[in-house]
Design an enzyme around this catalytic site. Structure first.
Site, PDB file in Angstrom:
ATOM      1  N   LYS A  23       0.840  -1.202   0.000  1.00 35.92           N
ATOM      2  CA  LYS A  23       0.000   0.000   0.000  1.00 35.92           C
ATOM      3  C   LYS A  23       0.873   1.249   0.000  1.00 35.92           C
ATOM      4  O   LYS A  23       0.654   2.165  -0.791  1.00 35.92           O
ATOM      5  CB  LYS A  23      -0.904  -0.037   1.235  1.00 35.92           C
ATOM      6  CG  LYS A  23      -2.081   0.887   1.168  1.00 35.92           C
ATOM      7  CD  LYS A  23      -2.953   0.740   2.420  1.00 35.92           C
ATOM      8  CE  LYS A  23      -3.775  -0.534   2.392  1.00 35.92           C
ATOM      9  NZ  LYS A  23      -4.379  -0.826   3.708  1.00 35.92           N
ATOM     10  N   ARG A  93      -3.236   3.122   8.500  1.00 37.45           N
ATOM     11  CA  ARG A  93      -3.552   1.986   7.636  1.00 37.45           C
ATOM     12  C   ARG A  93      -2.397   1.006   7.605  1.00 37.45           C
ATOM     13  O   ARG A  93      -1.253   1.394   7.426  1.00 37.45           O
ATOM     14  CB  ARG A  93      -3.814   2.467   6.204  1.00 37.45           C
ATOM     15  CG  ARG A  93      -4.621   3.733   6.117  1.00 37.45           C
ATOM     16  CD  ARG A  93      -4.690   4.275   4.689  1.00 37.45           C
ATOM     17  NE  ARG A  93      -5.367   3.368   3.782  1.00 37.45           N
ATOM     18  CZ  ARG A  93      -5.398   3.540   2.458  1.00 37.45           C
ATOM     19  NH1 ARG A  93      -4.750   4.574   1.916  1.00 37.45           N
ATOM     20  NH2 ARG A  93      -6.035   2.689   1.700  1.00 37.45           N
ATOM     21  N   GLY A 102      -8.556  -7.631   4.515  1.00 36.35           N
ATOM     22  CA  GLY A 102      -9.374  -7.861   5.699  1.00 36.35           C
ATOM     23  C   GLY A 102      -8.608  -8.380   6.896  1.00 36.35           C
ATOM     24  O   GLY A 102      -9.185  -8.636   7.938  1.00 36.35           O
ATOM     25  N   MET A 104      -5.685  -6.972   8.379  1.00 35.38           N
ATOM     26  CA  MET A 104      -5.186  -5.947   9.283  1.00 35.38           C
ATOM     27  C   MET A 104      -6.213  -4.818   9.281  1.00 35.38           C
ATOM     28  O   MET A 104      -6.949  -4.646   8.337  1.00 35.38           O
ATOM     29  CB  MET A 104      -3.842  -5.431   8.785  1.00 35.38           C
ATOM     30  CG  MET A 104      -2.948  -6.528   8.249  1.00 35.38           C
ATOM     31  SD  MET A 104      -2.328  -7.614   9.520  1.00 35.38           S
ATOM     32  CE  MET A 104      -0.831  -6.769   9.853  1.00 35.38           C
ATOM     33  N   ARG A 337      -3.548  -1.386  -6.450  1.00 38.27           N
ATOM     34  CA  ARG A 337      -2.732  -2.602  -6.363  1.00 38.27           C
ATOM     35  C   ARG A 337      -3.152  -3.522  -7.497  1.00 38.27           C
ATOM     36  O   ARG A 337      -4.228  -3.355  -8.072  1.00 38.27           O
ATOM     37  CB  ARG A 337      -2.930  -3.299  -5.024  1.00 38.27           C
ATOM     38  CG  ARG A 337      -4.358  -3.749  -4.818  1.00 38.27           C
ATOM     39  CD  ARG A 337      -4.549  -4.422  -3.478  1.00 38.27           C
ATOM     40  NE  ARG A 337      -5.970  -4.561  -3.198  1.00 38.27           N
ATOM     41  CZ  ARG A 337      -6.499  -4.663  -1.997  1.00 38.27           C
ATOM     42  NH1 ARG A 337      -5.747  -4.629  -0.943  1.00 38.27           N
ATOM     43  NH2 ARG A 337      -7.792  -4.794  -1.827  1.00 38.27           N
ATOM     44  N   HIS A 455     -16.550  -8.138   1.651  1.00 35.59           N
ATOM     45  CA  HIS A 455     -15.539  -9.033   2.219  1.00 35.59           C
ATOM     46  C   HIS A 455     -15.713 -10.470   1.700  1.00 35.59           C
ATOM     47  O   HIS A 455     -14.767 -11.103   1.242  1.00 35.59           O
ATOM     48  CB  HIS A 455     -15.643  -9.005   3.749  1.00 35.59           C
ATOM     49  CG  HIS A 455     -14.688  -9.932   4.419  1.00 35.59           C
ATOM     50  ND1 HIS A 455     -15.042 -11.203   4.808  1.00 35.59           N
ATOM     51  CD2 HIS A 455     -13.383  -9.790   4.738  1.00 35.59           C
ATOM     52  CE1 HIS A 455     -13.997 -11.791   5.352  1.00 35.59           C
ATOM     53  NE2 HIS A 455     -12.976 -10.953   5.333  1.00 35.59           N
ATOM     54  N   SER A 764      12.356 -42.627  -7.743  1.00 37.20           N
ATOM     55  CA  SER A 764      11.214 -41.750  -7.581  1.00 37.20           C
ATOM     56  C   SER A 764      11.154 -41.380  -6.109  1.00 37.20           C
ATOM     57  O   SER A 764      11.065 -42.258  -5.244  1.00 37.20           O
ATOM     58  CB  SER A 764       9.945 -42.474  -8.015  1.00 37.20           C
ATOM     59  OG  SER A 764       8.842 -41.632  -7.785  1.00 37.20           O
ATOM     60  N   CYS A 831       7.095 -38.449  -6.497  1.00 41.11           N
ATOM     61  CA  CYS A 831       5.706 -38.880  -6.580  1.00 41.11           C
ATOM     62  C   CYS A 831       4.942 -38.670  -5.281  1.00 41.11           C
ATOM     63  O   CYS A 831       3.825 -39.133  -5.118  1.00 41.11           O
ATOM     64  CB  CYS A 831       5.606 -40.335  -7.028  1.00 41.11           C
ATOM     65  SG  CYS A 831       6.305 -41.483  -5.824  1.00 41.11           S
ATOM     66  N   TYR A 851      11.150 -35.159 -13.630  1.00 42.22           N
ATOM     67  CA  TYR A 851       9.703 -34.975 -13.658  1.00 42.22           C
ATOM     68  C   TYR A 851       9.126 -34.884 -12.248  1.00 42.22           C
ATOM     69  O   TYR A 851       9.772 -35.290 -11.274  1.00 42.22           O
ATOM     70  CB  TYR A 851       9.015 -36.136 -14.406  1.00 42.22           C
ATOM     71  CG  TYR A 851       9.078 -37.467 -13.699  1.00 42.22           C
ATOM     72  CD1 TYR A 851       8.062 -37.851 -12.828  1.00 42.22           C
ATOM     73  CD2 TYR A 851      10.144 -38.335 -13.888  1.00 42.22           C
ATOM     74  CE1 TYR A 851       8.119 -39.061 -12.160  1.00 42.22           C
ATOM     75  CE2 TYR A 851      10.215 -39.548 -13.232  1.00 42.22           C
ATOM     76  CZ  TYR A 851       9.194 -39.903 -12.356  1.00 42.22           C
ATOM     77  OH  TYR A 851       9.244 -41.096 -11.683  1.00 42.22           O
TER      78      TYR A 851
HETATM   79  P1  ADP Z   1      -7.739  -2.362   3.636  1.00 39.98           P
HETATM   80  O1  ADP Z   1      -6.325  -2.758   3.514  1.00 39.98           O
HETATM   81  O2  ADP Z   1      -8.526  -3.213   4.554  1.00 39.98           O
HETATM   82  O3  ADP Z   1      -8.383  -2.103   2.319  1.00 39.98           O
HETATM   83  P2  ADP Z   1      -7.359   0.472   3.875  1.00 39.98           P
HETATM   84  O4  ADP Z   1      -6.161   0.957   4.619  1.00 39.98           O
HETATM   85  O5  ADP Z   1      -7.276   0.488   2.414  1.00 39.98           O
HETATM   86  O6  ADP Z   1      -7.718  -0.967   4.419  1.00 39.98           O
HETATM   87  O7  ADP Z   1      -8.557   1.320   4.379  1.00 39.98           O
HETATM   88  C1  ADP Z   1      -9.886   0.975   4.160  1.00 39.98           C
HETATM   89  C2  ADP Z   1     -10.651   2.129   3.645  1.00 39.98           C
HETATM   90  O8  ADP Z   1     -10.561   3.228   4.506  1.00 39.98           O
HETATM   91  C3  ADP Z   1     -10.157   2.658   2.325  1.00 39.98           C
HETATM   92  O9  ADP Z   1     -10.672   1.955   1.270  1.00 39.98           O
HETATM   93  C4  ADP Z   1     -10.693   4.052   2.317  1.00 39.98           C
HETATM   94  O10 ADP Z   1     -12.005   4.077   1.841  1.00 39.98           O
HETATM   95  C5  ADP Z   1     -10.669   4.426   3.779  1.00 39.98           C
HETATM   96  N1  ADP Z   1      -9.542   5.295   4.033  1.00 39.98           N
HETATM   97  C6  ADP Z   1      -8.292   4.967   4.379  1.00 39.98           C
HETATM   98  N2  ADP Z   1      -7.501   6.044   4.506  1.00 39.98           N
HETATM   99  C7  ADP Z   1      -8.283   7.096   4.213  1.00 39.98           C
HETATM  100  C8  ADP Z   1      -8.047   8.500   4.154  1.00 39.98           C
HETATM  101  N3  ADP Z   1      -6.864   9.030   4.400  1.00 39.98           N
HETATM  102  N4  ADP Z   1      -9.092   9.278   3.820  1.00 39.98           N
HETATM  103  C9  ADP Z   1     -10.293   8.745   3.571  1.00 39.98           C
HETATM  104  N5  ADP Z   1     -10.579   7.464   3.613  1.00 39.98           N
HETATM  105  C10 ADP Z   1      -9.582   6.616   3.937  1.00 39.98           C
HETATM  106 MG    MG Z   2      -7.778  -0.933   0.986  1.00 43.06          MG
HETATM  107 MG    MG Z   3      -9.760  -3.324   6.289  1.00 42.66          MG
END
Ligand code: ADP
Ligand code: MG
Ligand code: MG
Length: 878
Positions: A23, A93, A102, A104, A337, A455, A764, A831, A851
């Site tokens: 990220k 984040r 989902g 973290m 991503r 999710h 094998s 195998c 193989y």
């Molecule tokens: P995940 O990895 O679970 O997708 P994110 O870190 O992407 O978690 O955060 C989930 C959501 O939170 C993002 O999709 C976004 O909508 C919201 N979010 C995260 N950071 C910001 C921010 N700086 N401003 C507004 N919304 C945010």
């Molecule tokens: Mg996200």
């Molecule tokens: Mg999340």
């Protein structure tokens, strides 16, 4: 200078994902490309590792650096953190190297307290929004940082809505939000015995800590083990300026893909919600609108978004999964991503990208995860049966495939039923990360709420599990364990079928049919075959398995376990006669009865394999496995065999072993009773002669002697084989070659492989037994204690699923080298179960085996894994 742990978004780029996490690296890359990204900084994965080294503490040096970067961030944003006049609020984040959806948790609106919220209300002239943000923050912070139950907060909201007589969150006004804030704080104090933390800097540091801590939570550990993500990678933390999608009707938040993640179709695909924040879209609480609607709602924003999406895809040369937020008509990019996709989409996208000239064939081959192919190889609903079946409801086609099973309503039940051997479909209002273990074992997942990016949908696609989401007509009653749909009531344990490709739901069991490799799939596999060096064979005991493996591209049979043929109704009796015989004469008589069956089976196998090599392993399991254990069966079988019950008991007692796995089995049987090897040799050679005589294929039989640990025992059995084989071939008058080889599955065989190779024409590696004997624990019992080993990070994955490269792998490598030293043209394969596991296949490529042999359904997976190993090696050398 001290070590640098913190990076501004403007300091990073996409190639820094090891340090910044996926990220963070991509936020930096988008910043570099001049895209509208709320600015901030990333605390590196090294800081996470350091946190664990320091006994789960963020040390002073790193804390100071974080605050220093908060200052830099304030400058860039032109606002002060939690300043009551015009507050800078942040999100915290998580972001690991590999995306872990989902797993973290993210905290939004951090920096708010009773004073700051008033400032935000005044500055934005929107008190409802300010208090909505505040109550969300208290909820998220309490859940993620303080580990209070999310559910309790939702109950408080539901209670509030009930009191007001409203249904939607959006119907709650400013006063209601204020009231919620107070109720939340009261609840917090009650639970925690202290006030909700008001100091924004403390909030920030606690949140960063919580992200680091979440790297080690049970859900994350399960996901990592499933996806082979090493524990020591750690996660980065991104601290980013908040933008607000919940600030009115010109605001919103959404998720979109540059191509359809279910089908691969080339068109912007996604969903958004007006006046909403963060997880609202994925949480499935409100059902979102399709992205195309945005074109009508806010054409300029849509156009800008579409342009950025196109640019990102070209830049990353892959389908992108993007998160965005609109604040008062202005677009912000929050994440991009490489998108997760179904296997069908992965193939289509890989093939399309080649045709569009964006990537070459080798790159395309690397783009599809071998394990994913599994989803394409498994059965679909029988077309006729599905036509006749009655659709009782329809949801979103969230993850393709067909699933049929008994209904359960919780992840725990799914697990429990699965362990009992039941096939289940998990039915939920919506799923959350806590449900992961239940989702893994379910045949399919059906949810009432949530869109294509909920999710349930995202996780199911990742796992290749069929999922139908967002079927709003379903009324679930968790208490009574039942749901109603289309006028029917379906109870726990009832069969349903769901189709993840159409969204259809059926209140009945529907039969399924096998898949085939054609179209994009066929073209793609053609590329894989072009680049791989390893051959891929299959383990097949029956002509049916052999045909399946062959249709999936197997180039031979690496393991045919002959004992499975003895278990069939018509033969087991002769087998038992052989076992109870107390002299060679009677044993031979019984074996003579089995011989024609075996010969017939082998002929069918040779035909099914169309002249490809077929490796037949001689009888391997201990003989007691063929005898009954229950008293009533013993009586019946004694009668059948014409012996007394007492005599049969005597035989059973004489075969009893304390440790059958290391007992009278494998070539030890042939050493004690050479007539067994004689019979099997006769069957193999006669079958090969018969098929060769038909003229279509020229067969070279491969005879494999199991469980050898000493060259002399191999020679003993081989002499028996050769004597018979040469005699039969000579009498037949046709010119036929055959090979006698062995399995390397006892450590002593690996250690003395140079000697063994003087007799063995091929090796094998039987890595199931080799793993058992090298570790000294049995495959059937290890499950009971391995969990403790995972929990304590002693082993990160099951050594029976992924080859243990350090120990078992060392034996394989050594035996391969020793074998080749004695016999340079010796043919080497594997195998064990590992033959179809992508990381193990890569290992086999690297040690230079000829193989891998795996179960039929894993043949395409192994073909792709072998190609990827070859391409990776080539690239590493270049
Ligand atoms: P995940 O990895 O679970 O997708 P994110 O870190 O992407 O978690 O955060 C989930 C959501 O939170 C993002 O999709 C976004 O909508 C919201 N979010 C995260 N950071 C910001 C921010 N700086 N401003 C507004 N919304 C945010
Ligand atoms: Mg996200
Ligand atoms: Mg999340």
């Amino acid at each position: 200078m001290s070590h640098k742990y913190v990076y501004l978004f403007s300091e990073g780029n996409k190639d820094m994902r090891e340090l910044l996490g996926g990220k963070g690296a991509n936020l930096a890359e988008m910043t570099k490309a001049g895209m509208p990204v709320p600015q901030g900084f990333t605390v590196s994965t090294e800081a996470c590792t350091q946190y664990y080294k320091d006994g789960r503490q963020i040390n002073d040096e790193i804390q100071a650096e974080i605050y220093e970067y908060l200052g830099k961030m304030e400058e860039i944003c032109g606002k002060k953190f939690a300043d009551p006049e015009n507050p800078l609020l942040v999100s915290v984040r998580s972001g690991a190297r590999a995306s872990m959806p989902g797993m973290m948790d993210t905290i939004l609106n951090l920096g708010l307290n009773d004073v700051v919220v008033e400032g935000l209300a005044k500055f934005t002239n929107n008190p409802r929004f300010a208090y909505d943000s505040y109550r969300r923050f208290i909820q998220m912070f309490s859940d993620v940082v303080m580990e209070l139950s999310k559910k309790r907060f939702e109950e408080i909201i539901d209670q509030k809505k009930a009191e007001k007589g409203v249904k939607l969150d959006t119907e709650l006004d400013t006063e209601d939000m204020k009231d919620l804030v107070n109720r939340f704080k009261a609840f917090y104090k009650e639970e925690k015995g202290e006030d909700f933390p008001t100091d924004p800097k403390v909030q920030l540091m606690e949140a960063v800590k919580a992200v680091f801590r979440s790297w080690d939570n049970p859900r994350a550990n399960v996901y990592r083990r499933m996806n082979e993500i090493p524990y020591d990678w750690g996660t980065a933390v991104n601290v980013q300026a908040m933008v607000f999608g919940n600030s009115g009707d010109k605001s919103g938040t959404g998720v979109a893909f540059t191509r359809n993640p279910a089908t691969g179709e080339k068109a912007l695909f996604g969903e958004y919600l007006i006046n909403a924040q963060g997880e609202d879209v994925v949480a499935g609480v409100r059902t979102p609108s399709p992205i195309s609607q945005l074109q009508q709602d806010m054409p300029e924003v849509y156009a800008q978004f579409a342009e950025i999406a196109g640019r990102l895809e070209k830049h990353y040369k892959d389908m992108q999964d993007m998160e965005f937020t609109i604040e008062n008509g202005k677009l912000y990019m929050l994440q991009t991503r490489n998108g997760k996709r179904t296997a069908a989409a992965a193939l289509k996208i890989a093939v399309d990208l080649v045709d569009e000239g964006m990537i070459d064939e080798e790159e395309a081959v690397l783009r599809v995860e071998p394990k994913q192919l599994d989803a394409l190889l498994h059965p679909q609903f029988d077309a006729e049966a599905v036509k006749k079946a009655k659709v009782i409801g329809k949801g979103l086609a969230a993850s393709p495939g067909a699933a049929c099973g008994k209904v359960v309503f919780s992840a725990e039940d799914a697990k429990e039923w699965h362990e009992r051997g039941e096939k289940v479909v998990l039915v939920r209002l919506e799923t959350s990360p806590e449900d992961i273990e239940g989702m893994v074992v379910a045949e399919g997942i059906l949810t009432v709420r949530g869109g294509m990016t909920s999710h349930a949908a995202v996780v199911a696609r990742g796992m290749g599990t069929c999922c139908v989401s967002g079927c709003g007509e379903i009324v679930v009653d968790y208490e009574k364990k039942q749901f109603t749909l289309g006028g029917l009531t379906i109870k726990e344990g009832d069969y349903i079928s769901i189709d993840g490709s159409t969204g259809n739901i059926y209140a009945q069991a529907i039969p399924t049919v096998a898949a085939s490799i054609s179209g994009d799939f066929g073209r793609f596999m053609g590329w894989a075959d072009k680049y791989r060096k390893l051959e891929v064979w299959t383990n097949a005991d029956t002509p049916r398995d052999a045909k399946q493996g062959r249709s999936f591209g197997a180039q031979g049979i690496g393991l045919c376990r002959t004992e499975h043929m003895f278990f069939e109704e018509t033969r087991i009796k002769a087998m038992r006669e052989m076992i109870v015989a107390d002299n060679t004469e009677d044993r031979k008589k019984a074996l003579d009865k089995i011989m024609p069956y075996q010969q017939g089976d082998f002929e069918a196998l040779y035909e099914a394999m169309e002249g490809c090599p077929v490796t037949i392993r001689f009888l391997d399991p201990p003989l007691h496995e063929f005898l009954p254990t229950k008293e009533e069966d013993i009586k019946e079988i004694a009668d059948e065999l014409g012996i007394t019950v007492a005599r049969l008991h005597e035989v059973i007692a004489s075969l009893h072993e304390f440790n059958p796995m290391m007992g009278h089995r494998g070539c030890r049987l042939a050493v004690s009773y050479p007539e067994i090897a004689e019979m099997q040799t006769t069957a193999v050679i006669n079958a090969a002669i018969n098929v060769t005589k038909k003229g279509q294929y020229k067969i070279t039989p491969h005879i494999m002697i199991p469980l050898v640990g000493e060259v002399k025992e191999l020679k003993f059995v081989k002499d028996v084989v050769v004597a018979i084989a040469d005699k039969i071939i000579k009498e037949s008058g046709i010119d036929m070659k055959y090979e006698v080889g062995t399995m390397i599955e006892i450590p002593r065989a690996a250690l003395t492989a140079d000697e063994i190779a003087t007799e063995a024409e091929f090796f094998s590696f039987g890595t199931n037994d080799l793993t058992q004997m090298t570790f000294g624990f049995s495959r059937d019992d290890a499950g009971k204690f391995l969990d403790y080993y995972y929990e304590n990070k002693i082993y990160e994955s099951d050594p029976f699923a992924h080859i243990d490269q350090k120990g078992v792998g060392k034996l394989v490598k050594m035996a391969a080298e020793l074998g080749r030293k004695t016999r340079p043209d010796i043919h080497l394969g594997i195998c064990g179960e590992h033959g179809g596991d992508p990381t193990s296949v890569e290992f086999c490529h690297n040690v230079g085996l000829n193989y891998v042999s795996c179960s039929p359904f894993r043949v395409p997976i192994a073909r792709l894994a072998a190609a990827q190993a070859a391409i990776k090696e080539k690239r590493a050398k270049a």
